[in-house]
Design a protein around this motif. Structure first.
Motif, PDB file in Angstrom:
ATOM      1  N   GLY A  79      -3.167  -2.327   3.053  1.00  0.00           N
ATOM      2  CA  GLY A  79      -2.628  -3.516   3.718  1.00  0.00           C
ATOM      3  C   GLY A  79      -2.723  -3.410   5.231  1.00  0.00           C
ATOM      4  N   ARG A  80      -2.502  -2.205   5.743  1.00  0.00           N
ATOM      5  CA  ARG A  80      -2.632  -1.994   7.192  1.00  0.00           C
ATOM      6  C   ARG A  80      -4.079  -2.158   7.633  1.00  0.00           C
ATOM      7  NH1 ARG A  80       1.417   3.191   8.030  1.00  0.00           N
ATOM      8  NH2 ARG A  80       3.286   2.072   7.368  1.00  0.00           N
ATOM      9  N   ALA A  81      -5.006  -1.690   6.801  1.00  0.00           N
ATOM     10  CA  ALA A  81      -6.429  -1.860   7.117  1.00  0.00           C
ATOM     11  C   ALA A  81      -6.793  -3.349   7.142  1.00  0.00           C
ATOM     12  CB  ALA A  81      -7.294  -1.110   6.104  1.00  0.00           C
ATOM     13  N   LEU A  82      -6.271  -4.105   6.175  1.00  0.00           N
ATOM     14  CA  LEU A  82      -6.507  -5.548   6.160  1.00  0.00           C
ATOM     15  C   LEU A  82      -5.921  -6.188   7.407  1.00  0.00           C
ATOM     16  CD1 LEU A  82      -7.411  -8.217   4.839  1.00  0.00           C
ATOM     17  CD2 LEU A  82      -5.204  -8.237   3.643  1.00  0.00           C
ATOM     18  N   ALA A  83      -4.717  -5.791   7.798  1.00  0.00           N
ATOM     19  CA  ALA A  83      -4.077  -6.348   8.997  1.00  0.00           C
ATOM     20  C   ALA A  83      -4.924  -6.085  10.231  1.00  0.00           C
ATOM     21  CB  ALA A  83      -2.684  -5.761   9.165  1.00  0.00           C
ATOM     22  N   THR A  84      -5.507  -4.898  10.311  1.00  0.00           N
ATOM     23  CA  THR A  84      -6.375  -4.565  11.447  1.00  0.00           C
ATOM     24  C   THR A  84      -7.587  -5.489  11.476  1.00  0.00           C
ATOM     25  OG1 THR A  84      -5.652  -2.267  11.388  1.00  0.00           O
ATOM     26  CG2 THR A  84      -7.735  -2.714  12.512  1.00  0.00           C
ATOM     27  N   GLU A  85      -8.191  -5.713  10.306  1.00  0.00           N
ATOM     28  CA  GLU A  85      -9.345  -6.616  10.212  1.00  0.00           C
ATOM     29  C   GLU A  85      -8.961  -8.043  10.605  1.00  0.00           C
ATOM     30  OE1 GLU A  85     -11.271  -6.557   6.395  1.00  0.00           O
ATOM     31  OE2 GLU A  85     -11.110  -4.372   6.283  1.00  0.00           O
ATOM     32  N   LEU A  86      -7.818  -8.509  10.100  1.00  0.00           N
ATOM     33  CA  LEU A  86      -7.386  -9.878  10.384  1.00  0.00           C
ATOM     34  C   LEU A  86      -7.047 -10.048  11.861  1.00  0.00           C
ATOM     35  CD1 LEU A  86      -5.177 -10.580   7.250  1.00  0.00           C
ATOM     36  CD2 LEU A  86      -7.482 -11.429   7.715  1.00  0.00           C
TER      37      LEU A  86
END
Length: 107
Positions: A79-86
């Motif tokens: 989820g943190r990786a997704l947040a970084t991408e977003l």
């Protein structure tokens, strides 16, 4: 075949709000108030993110007498990786739209 879709604006807002304090547990109600979204929008997003392994969900064990137990949520590593991408996608500049009334004047 796996389908890759861009998250909705509401899902992006929820993920980024959780990423603001990545190690903190958050209640859905807090997110509703912070993001000015209805519970009927936020809770299905939270359930989908948890089902996809992007959120940890647990029951609140420190509940005052008379209050029903509530779920708490926080981002997983994925989820943190997704947040970084977003967050990166939100900061990149969108391509300029072409004005259809302006015609190309060849050189």
């Amino acid at each position: 075949m796996a389908r890759s879709r861009r998250p909705s604006a509401q899902t992006t807002a929820v993920v980024l709000a959780l990423a603001a304090q990545p190690s903190a547990w958050r209640h859905g109600y807090q997110l509703c108030q912070e993001l000015d979204l209805k519970p009927g929008t936020v809770y299905p997003i939270l359930m989908r993110l948890a089902d996809r392994g992007l959120l940890e969900a647990t029951w609140d064990t420190d509940v005052p007498p008379g209050r029903p137990p509530r779920h708490r949520y926080r981002l997983t590593g994925s989820g943190r990786a997704l947040a970084t991408e977003l967050a990166a996608a939100a900061t990149t500049q969108a391509p300029r739209r072409v004005d259809p009334t302006v015609r190309w004047q060849g050189a």
